[in-house]
Motif scaffolding. Structure first.
Motif, mmCIF file in Angstrom:
data_model
loop_
_atom_site.group_PDB
_atom_site.id
_atom_site.type_symbol
_atom_site.label_atom_id
_atom_site.label_comp_id
_atom_site.label_asym_id
_atom_site.label_seq_id
_atom_site.Cartn_x
_atom_site.Cartn_y
_atom_site.Cartn_z
ATOM 1 N N LEU A 1 1.058 4.048 -2.976
ATOM 2 C CA LEU A 1 0.751 5.430 -2.609
ATOM 3 C C LEU A 1 1.922 6.349 -2.958
ATOM 4 C CD1 LEU A 1 -1.088 7.538 -1.313
ATOM 5 C CD2 LEU A 1 -0.123 6.888 0.913
ATOM 6 N N ALA A 2 3.139 5.901 -2.723
ATOM 7 C CA ALA A 2 4.324 6.703 -3.067
ATOM 8 C C ALA A 2 4.396 6.946 -4.576
ATOM 9 C CB ALA A 2 5.596 6.018 -2.568
ATOM 10 N N LEU B 1 -6.413 -1.338 -1.515
ATOM 11 C CA LEU B 1 -5.502 -0.217 -1.735
ATOM 12 C C LEU B 1 -6.166 1.112 -1.383
ATOM 13 C CD1 LEU B 1 -3.859 -1.349 -5.088
ATOM 14 C CD2 LEU B 1 -2.803 -1.324 -2.812
ATOM 15 N N ALA B 2 -7.448 1.246 -1.699
ATOM 16 C CA ALA B 2 -8.172 2.490 -1.429
ATOM 17 C C ALA B 2 -8.205 2.806 0.065
ATOM 18 C CB ALA B 2 -9.586 2.408 -1.993
ATOM 19 N N ASN C 1 1.813 7.030 -6.587
ATOM 20 C CA ASN C 1 0.732 7.984 -6.848
ATOM 21 C C ASN C 1 1.182 9.405 -6.530
ATOM 22 O OD1 ASN C 1 -1.776 5.741 -5.392
ATOM 23 N ND2 ASN C 1 -1.022 5.767 -7.475
ATOM 24 N N GLN C 2 1.788 9.589 -5.369
ATOM 25 C CA GLN C 2 2.207 10.917 -4.926
ATOM 26 C C GLN C 2 3.343 11.481 -5.777
ATOM 27 O OE1 GLN C 2 2.893 10.006 -0.762
ATOM 28 N NE2 GLN C 2 0.807 10.595 -0.210
ATOM 29 N N GLU D 1 0.839 -1.205 0.000
ATOM 30 C CA GLU D 1 0.000 0.000 0.000
ATOM 31 C C GLU D 1 0.875 1.257 0.000
ATOM 32 O OE1 GLU D 1 -0.294 -2.546 2.286
ATOM 33 O OE2 GLU D 1 -2.400 -2.759 2.884
ATOM 34 N N GLN D 2 1.910 1.268 0.841
ATOM 35 C CA GLN D 2 2.796 2.430 0.935
ATOM 36 C C GLN D 2 3.547 2.652 -0.375
ATOM 37 O OE1 GLN D 2 2.586 -0.145 3.068
ATOM 38 N NE2 GLN D 2 2.921 0.491 5.182
ATOM 39 N N ALA E 1 -5.884 2.632 2.002
ATOM 40 C CA ALA E 1 -4.620 3.311 2.299
ATOM 41 C C ALA E 1 -4.432 4.528 1.391
ATOM 42 C CB ALA E 1 -3.454 2.342 2.136
ATOM 43 N N ASP E 2 -5.505 4.950 0.710
ATOM 44 C CA ASP E 2 -5.470 6.071 -0.238
ATOM 45 C C ASP E 2 -4.562 5.808 -1.433
ATOM 46 O OD1 ASP E 2 -7.312 7.659 1.169
ATOM 47 O OD2 ASP E 2 -5.725 8.380 2.501
ATOM 48 N N ALA E 3 -4.261 4.558 -1.703
ATOM 49 C CA ALA E 3 -3.432 4.178 -2.852
ATOM 50 C C ALA E 3 -4.350 3.725 -3.982
ATOM 51 C CB ALA E 3 -2.477 3.056 -2.468
ATOM 52 N N ALA E 4 -3.888 3.937 -5.224
ATOM 53 C CA ALA E 4 -4.736 3.586 -6.363
ATOM 54 C C ALA E 4 -3.903 3.075 -7.532
ATOM 55 C CB ALA E 4 -5.532 4.808 -6.812
#
Length: 180
Positions: free
Chosen positions: A41-42, A80-81, A44-45, A37-38, A83-86
């Motif tokens: 998310l990384a 994933l969502a 994505n960011q 997940e991290q 953890a705000d990951a997509a």
């Protein structure tokens, strides 16, 4: 044209051939690996598109129906969502091994199709996998290829023990390429 990270699914994102699960043939068998997940998310960011490219010969062999595979992917997206990951899209090859299709890795068909669909610059993109077929597909598509495995030897451009460690390197490399 945008850069992207293409991720193999089984063995990179989720458990496979472990004490808990042999193969993921049902949504209840989907267990994310630590740090996934991290890592996503990384990506994505950092502004990287994230795609999943997965051989799913179990569909062609009759171990799972295509509808069940879609449910597995829906569960992946839901996990994933939380953890705000997509992930931006998922491509899969449902064909039997050795069927001769152009989508089954090591052929690059899934990567090429997603790149065309989403306007991806493959020369600035990354393919992350846990087996030689993933590395070969990435190289054939023109991507930097990353192996996520312990003690494996391949022609990968880099090797890391897990996706989170690979993500840290990919993001640094991506930032370096942006500055050029």
């Amino acid at each position: 044209m945008k850069p992207a990270v293409f991720l193999d699914r089984d063995g990179v994102i989720n458990e496979v051939l472990t004490k808990r699960v042999k193969f993921v043939n049902h949504p209840s068998q989907l267990y994310l690996l630590p740090g996934v997940e991290q890592a996503i998310l990384a990506f994505n960011q950092a502004g990287l598109k994230v795609f999943v490219v997965t051989n799913q010969g179990g569909v062609g062999l009759g171990f799972m129906k295509e509808a069940t595979l879609h449910q597995v992917h829906e569960r992946l997206i839901e996990k994933l969502a939380k953890a705000d990951a997509a992930i931006d899209d998922i491509a899969y090859c449902p064909h039997k091994p050795h069927e001769g299709c152009q989508c089954r890795k090591p052929e690059p068909g899934m990567l090429l199709n997603l790149a065309d669909k989403h306007g991806i610059d493959l020369s600035k993109s990354y393919m992350v996998g846990d087996r030689d077929v993933d590395i070969i597909a990435g190289k054939r598509a023109g991507c930097t290829s990353i192996l996520v495995a312990e003690g494996e030897h391949t022609d990968a451009d880099a090797t890391f023990p897990n996706l989170l460690d690979a993500a840290k390197w990919i993001i640094k490399d991506f930032d370096f390429k942006k500055e050029k």
